[in-house]
Scaffold this motif. Structure first.
Motif, PDB file in Angstrom:
ATOM      1  N   LYS A   1       0.837  -1.204   0.000  1.00  0.00           N
ATOM      2  CA  LYS A   1       0.000   0.000   0.000  1.00  0.00           C
ATOM      3  C   LYS A   1       0.880   1.267   0.000  1.00  0.00           C
ATOM      4  N   ILE A   2       0.419   2.283  -0.715  1.00  0.00           N
ATOM      5  CA  ILE A   2       1.168   3.542  -0.807  1.00  0.00           C
ATOM      6  C   ILE A   2       0.253   4.710  -0.472  1.00  0.00           C
ATOM      7  N   TRP A   3       0.736   5.588   0.401  1.00  0.00           N
ATOM      8  CA  TRP A   3       0.057   6.865   0.642  1.00  0.00           C
ATOM      9  C   TRP A   3       0.839   7.957  -0.068  1.00  0.00           C
ATOM     10  N   MET A   4       0.155   8.739  -0.896  1.00  0.00           N
ATOM     11  CA  MET A   4       0.773   9.826  -1.652  1.00  0.00           C
ATOM     12  C   MET A   4       0.129  11.140  -1.237  1.00  0.00           C
ATOM     13  N   GLU A   5       0.896  12.002  -0.587  1.00  0.00           N
ATOM     14  CA  GLU A   5       0.392  13.291  -0.103  1.00  0.00           C
ATOM     15  C   GLU A   5       0.716  14.366  -1.128  1.00  0.00           C
ATOM     16  N   MET A   6      -0.314  14.851  -1.828  1.00  0.00           N
ATOM     17  CA  MET A   6      -0.114  15.877  -2.853  1.00  0.00           C
ATOM     18  C   MET A   6      -0.494  17.264  -2.360  1.00  0.00           C
ATOM     19  N   SER A   7      -0.870  17.383  -1.088  1.00  0.00           N
ATOM     20  CA  SER A   7      -1.144  18.689  -0.499  1.00  0.00           C
ATOM     21  C   SER A   7       0.171  19.425  -0.270  1.00  0.00           C
ATOM     22  N   THR A   8       0.100  20.752  -0.141  1.00  0.00           N
ATOM     23  CA  THR A   8       1.237  21.519   0.348  1.00  0.00           C
ATOM     24  C   THR A   8       1.161  21.504   1.862  1.00  0.00           C
ATOM     25  N   THR A   9       2.144  20.884   2.501  1.00  0.00           N
ATOM     26  CA  THR A   9       2.005  20.623   3.927  1.00  0.00           C
ATOM     27  C   THR A   9       3.322  20.834   4.659  1.00  0.00           C
ATOM     28  N   ASP A  10       3.272  20.600   5.942  1.00  0.00           N
ATOM     29  CA  ASP A  10       4.408  20.794   6.829  1.00  0.00           C
ATOM     30  C   ASP A  10       5.327  19.580   6.779  1.00  0.00           C
ATOM     31  N   GLU A  11       6.625  19.816   6.678  1.00  0.00           N
ATOM     32  CA  GLU A  11       7.597  18.722   6.594  1.00  0.00           C
ATOM     33  C   GLU A  11       7.489  17.770   7.781  1.00  0.00           C
ATOM     34  N   ALA A  12       7.438  18.319   8.983  1.00  0.00           N
ATOM     35  CA  ALA A  12       7.388  17.467  10.174  1.00  0.00           C
ATOM     36  C   ALA A  12       6.125  16.624  10.201  1.00  0.00           C
ATOM     37  N   GLU A  13       5.006  17.202   9.780  1.00  0.00           N
ATOM     38  CA  GLU A  13       3.746  16.472   9.802  1.00  0.00           C
ATOM     39  C   GLU A  13       3.725  15.364   8.763  1.00  0.00           C
ATOM     40  N   VAL A  14       4.223  15.618   7.566  1.00  0.00           N
ATOM     41  CA  VAL A  14       4.224  14.575   6.547  1.00  0.00           C
ATOM     42  C   VAL A  14       5.172  13.445   6.944  1.00  0.00           C
ATOM     43  N   LYS A  15       6.258  13.794   7.625  1.00  0.00           N
ATOM     44  CA  LYS A  15       7.164  12.750   8.116  1.00  0.00           C
ATOM     45  C   LYS A  15       6.503  11.932   9.222  1.00  0.00           C
ATOM     46  N   ARG A  16       5.774  12.602  10.105  1.00  0.00           N
ATOM     47  CA  ARG A  16       5.112  11.901  11.214  1.00  0.00           C
ATOM     48  C   ARG A  16       4.087  10.901  10.683  1.00  0.00           C
ATOM     49  N   ILE A  17       3.213  11.392   9.795  1.00  0.00           N
ATOM     50  CA  ILE A  17       2.194  10.509   9.238  1.00  0.00           C
ATOM     51  C   ILE A  17       2.841   9.430   8.373  1.00  0.00           C
ATOM     52  N   GLY A  18       3.831   9.842   7.579  1.00  0.00           N
ATOM     53  CA  GLY A  18       4.500   8.889   6.711  1.00  0.00           C
ATOM     54  C   GLY A  18       5.140   7.752   7.481  1.00  0.00           C
ATOM     55  N   GLN A  19       5.718   8.073   8.638  1.00  0.00           N
ATOM     56  CA  GLN A  19       6.343   7.022   9.439  1.00  0.00           C
ATOM     57  C   GLN A  19       5.299   6.047   9.975  1.00  0.00           C
ATOM     58  N   GLU A  20       4.118   6.538  10.293  1.00  0.00           N
ATOM     59  CA  GLU A  20       3.032   5.650  10.718  1.00  0.00           C
ATOM     60  C   GLU A  20       2.651   4.684   9.592  1.00  0.00           C
ATOM     61  N   ILE A  21       2.584   5.217   8.381  1.00  0.00           N
ATOM     62  CA  ILE A  21       2.262   4.387   7.217  1.00  0.00           C
ATOM     63  C   ILE A  21       3.359   3.341   7.013  1.00  0.00           C
TER      64      ILE A  21
ATOM     65  N   SER B   1       5.543   2.203   9.208  1.00  0.00           N
ATOM     66  CA  SER B   1       5.555   1.247  10.321  1.00  0.00           C
ATOM     67  C   SER B   1       4.477   0.186  10.170  1.00  0.00           C
ATOM     68  N   ALA B   2       3.390   0.537   9.467  1.00  0.00           N
ATOM     69  CA  ALA B   2       2.305  -0.418   9.223  1.00  0.00           C
ATOM     70  C   ALA B   2       2.573  -1.300   8.010  1.00  0.00           C
ATOM     71  N   GLY B   3       3.724  -1.100   7.379  1.00  0.00           N
ATOM     72  CA  GLY B   3       4.103  -1.937   6.248  1.00  0.00           C
ATOM     73  C   GLY B   3       3.943  -1.307   4.890  1.00  0.00           C
ATOM     74  N   GLY B   4       3.416  -0.074   4.848  1.00  0.00           N
ATOM     75  CA  GLY B   4       3.203   0.599   3.575  1.00  0.00           C
ATOM     76  C   GLY B   4       4.358   1.502   3.191  1.00  0.00           C
ATOM     77  N   ALA B   5       4.134   2.306   2.175  1.00  0.00           N
ATOM     78  CA  ALA B   5       5.118   3.281   1.712  1.00  0.00           C
ATOM     79  C   ALA B   5       4.461   4.659   1.681  1.00  0.00           C
ATOM     80  N   ALA B   6       5.283   5.694   1.859  1.00  0.00           N
ATOM     81  CA  ALA B   6       4.759   7.059   1.924  1.00  0.00           C
ATOM     82  C   ALA B   6       5.558   7.979   1.010  1.00  0.00           C
ATOM     83  N   VAL B   7       4.835   8.916   0.385  1.00  0.00           N
ATOM     84  CA  VAL B   7       5.445   9.874  -0.534  1.00  0.00           C
ATOM     85  C   VAL B   7       4.813  11.236  -0.296  1.00  0.00           C
ATOM     86  N   ASP B   8       5.632  12.289  -0.211  1.00  0.00           N
ATOM     87  CA  ASP B   8       5.052  13.631  -0.323  1.00  0.00           C
ATOM     88  C   ASP B   8       5.352  14.100  -1.741  1.00  0.00           C
TER      89      ASP B   8
END
Length: 314
Positions: free
Chosen positions: A85-105, A107-114
């Motif tokens: 599973k992949i989460w792709m964040e295309m919003s303009t967002t905060d670096e720390a927040e995208v890293k926080r959420i991305g790490q949750e993804i 840790s659950a076995g998925g992949a994260a992209v801003d």
């Protein structure tokens, strides 16, 4: 690849439209049911909910107005994240927040992209916008075929969070350019210069820019509708100022820009179009910064083309 798209506003709806138009299997979701219905009519499927979309899709894209909105949506999706599973964040967002959420993804076995975009709603509409992508290289290679459908130029910026850092920088520069163009056009009008001639003078000079080539036209036509509101500008330049504060960089122009935009919101409304900043100077001078022959809306006249990866020179 089955793709979910959450957030069908000014930018998100156009990016989702490019996927649908090019035959991608897309499921869509938005708080506004009319936006969902419009995309279903184009060929998408109703995703029903963020949780269901993460269950059904290989990749889920979020394109939302604030970090808080993204956090709420990803919290619903998180229990259904797993390998592949992949989460792709295309919003303009905060670096720390995208890293926080991305790490949750992750840790659950998925992949994260801003993977925020840059280049205006008119280019998002034709698949010719630019896209930054922050993630590991293996994930980037998996999603590159999707990104080249939504955008013309795709830049792998480095690890998760790097794309968001670069994106707030570009929006800071675009806002600075908008404000200086407002001043330049007003001074030229006060000096008796023809504004159509002024537009062309800027266009062929070292003073030209993407913002001039697009937003100056909307200012001069009187439209002042670039599909980007002052609250979004404030979010982005505020994120840039936050970044500077974290890294102890003493900025002078940035705080003034925030103050100017705050005044614009006070006068015209928090969600007024950002190009209405010209009206502060019109009111101060009694001048109309208008000229005939300019469009009321921006249209991308470049043909839609499959995108490609931009590789930095090193």
């Amino acid at each position: 690849m089955k793709v979910g798209f959450i957030g069908l506003g000014n930018v998100g709806g156009k990016l989702a439209g490019s996927l649908i138009r090019n035959g991608v299997d897309v499921r869509v979701h938005d708080l506004n049911p009319e936006f969902v219905a419009a995309n279903v009519a184009k060929g998408a499927k109703d995703g029903e909910s963020p949780a269901r979309m993460m269950q059904d899709c290989d990749a889920v894209i979020t394109c939302l107005p604030s970090p808080a909105a993204s956090a709420a949506v990803t919290a619903e999706m998180l229990p259904h994240v797993g390998p592949g599973k992949i989460w792709m964040e295309m919003s303009t967002t905060d670096e720390a927040e995208v890293k926080r959420i991305g790490q949750e993804i992750i840790s659950a076995g998925g992949a994260a992209v801003d993977c925020p975009v840059s280049g205006g709603c008119h280019r998002a509409d034709t698949g010719n916008i630019s896209i930054y992508a922050g993630c590991d290289r293996a994930t980037f290679d998996r999603i590159l075929p999707l990104l080249t459908v939504m955008g013309r130029r795709v830049l792998h910026t480095g690890p998760l969070g790097s794309a968001s850092v670069l994106k707030v920088m570009t929006n800071y520069l675009a806002t600075a350019n908008l404000l200086t163009l407002c001043e330049a056009l007003t001074v030229m009008k006060a000096a008796g210069m023809d504004l159509a001639t002024t537009f062309e003078a800027i266009s062929i000079s070292s003073g030209t820019s993407f913002v001039h080539e697009t937003e100056s036209q909307l200012i001069l036509s009187g439209s002042r509708d670039v599909n980007f509101t002052m609250d979004l500008v404030q979010k982005d330049i505020g994120l840039f100022q936050k970044l500077a504060d974290i890294h102890n960089v003493p900025l002078e122009i940035s705080p003034l820009m925030i103050e100017m935009m705050t005044d614009g919101q006070r006068r015209y409304g928090e969600r007024a179009q950002s190009d209405r900043m010209i009206e502060r100077l019109e009111e101060a001078t009694g001048l109309d910064i208008l000229a005939p022959g300019f469009p009321m809306e921006l249209v991308d006249t470049e043909p839609e083309e499959r995108g490609y990866e931009v590789v930095p020179a090193r």
